[in-house]
Design a protein around this motif. Structure first.
Motif, mmCIF file in Angstrom:
data_model
loop_
_atom_site.group_PDB
_atom_site.id
_atom_site.type_symbol
_atom_site.label_atom_id
_atom_site.label_comp_id
_atom_site.label_asym_id
_atom_site.label_seq_id
_atom_site.Cartn_x
_atom_site.Cartn_y
_atom_site.Cartn_z
ATOM 1 N N LEU A 22 -4.951 3.229 -3.871
ATOM 2 C CA LEU A 22 -5.379 3.218 -2.471
ATOM 3 C C LEU A 22 -5.256 1.822 -1.886
ATOM 4 C CD1 LEU A 22 -8.585 5.434 -2.505
ATOM 5 C CD2 LEU A 22 -6.392 5.983 -1.488
ATOM 6 N N ARG A 23 -5.677 0.832 -2.650
ATOM 7 C CA ARG A 23 -5.599 -0.556 -2.181
ATOM 8 C C ARG A 23 -4.149 -0.931 -1.885
ATOM 9 N NH1 ARG A 23 -8.882 -2.873 -5.757
ATOM 10 N NH2 ARG A 23 -7.269 -3.004 -7.312
ATOM 11 N N THR A 24 -3.229 -0.571 -2.778
ATOM 12 C CA THR A 24 -1.809 -0.872 -2.587
ATOM 13 C C THR A 24 -1.258 -0.171 -1.356
ATOM 14 O OG1 THR A 24 -1.526 -1.149 -4.964
ATOM 15 C CG2 THR A 24 0.465 -0.758 -3.680
ATOM 16 N N TYR A 53 6.633 5.196 12.884
ATOM 17 C CA TYR A 53 5.514 6.122 13.054
ATOM 18 C C TYR A 53 5.481 7.145 11.922
ATOM 19 C CZ TYR A 53 2.497 9.720 14.986
ATOM 20 O OH TYR A 53 1.502 10.632 15.165
ATOM 21 N N ALA A 54 6.643 7.697 11.587
ATOM 22 C CA ALA A 54 6.715 8.689 10.509
ATOM 23 C C ALA A 54 6.320 8.068 9.171
ATOM 24 C CB ALA A 54 8.126 9.271 10.426
ATOM 25 N N LYS A 59 2.283 7.326 4.907
ATOM 26 C CA LYS A 59 1.405 6.475 4.096
ATOM 27 C C LYS A 59 -0.047 6.904 4.238
ATOM 28 C CE LYS A 59 3.823 3.362 1.945
ATOM 29 N NZ LYS A 59 3.843 3.276 0.506
ATOM 30 N N VAL A 60 -0.444 7.218 5.466
ATOM 31 C CA VAL A 60 -1.824 7.650 5.698
ATOM 32 C C VAL A 60 -2.089 8.946 4.929
ATOM 33 C CG1 VAL A 60 -3.421 8.527 7.454
ATOM 34 C CG2 VAL A 60 -2.067 6.470 7.903
ATOM 35 N N SER A 61 -1.154 9.872 4.993
ATOM 36 C CA SER A 61 -1.309 11.141 4.275
ATOM 37 C C SER A 61 -1.349 10.912 2.769
ATOM 38 C CB SER A 61 -0.167 12.098 4.612
ATOM 39 O OG SER A 61 -0.260 12.503 5.951
ATOM 40 N N GLU A 62 -0.469 10.042 2.288
ATOM 41 C CA GLU A 62 -0.421 9.707 0.864
ATOM 42 C C GLU A 62 -1.761 9.127 0.405
ATOM 43 O OE1 GLU A 62 2.412 6.730 -1.032
ATOM 44 O OE2 GLU A 62 3.791 8.051 0.047
#
Length: 106
Positions: A22-24, A53-54, A59-62
């Motif tokens: 998560l930190r990475t 944006y995609a 990244k947010v979803s990951e």
């Protein structure tokens, strides 16, 4: 990143997560945003903006998915521990039922 954390200590607190993945992901996301914002508007095309944006959305979803997996792992461990306690109590209850009382023997 140290310059960013010095100027914005509130951001640094968010990066003190226990999970290194998560930190990475958070750091990669932040660096990507900074790189995009440092470009002049003339350098950025609509495709660049759409791609950025995609990528950010991915990244947010990951990151969210990793957090959910970690929480699920913790919950499974708790369930496993509780199941072990239930089995232990069942064994105690069965043992208590099977013991003879003085009246059973006499």
């Amino acid at each position: 990143m140290s310059r960013v954390f010095k100027r914005h200590p509130e951001i640094a607190s968010e990066f003190r997560r226990e999970n290194p993945t998560l930190r990475t992901n958070y750091m990669s996301f932040l660096l990507g945003m900074i790189e995009t914002m440092c470009q002049s508007p003339q350098e950025l095309s609509k495709d660049d903006m759409s791609s950025a944006y995609a990528a950010e959305k991915g990244k947010v979803s990951e990151t969210r998915l990793q957090k959910m997996k970690d929480e699920l792992k913790d919950l499974k461990m708790k369930c496993s521990n509780i199941e072990a306690l239930v089995e232990k109590e069942k064994a105690k209850a069965l043992d208590a039922k099977l013991r003879f009382s003085f009246d059973d023997v006499v």
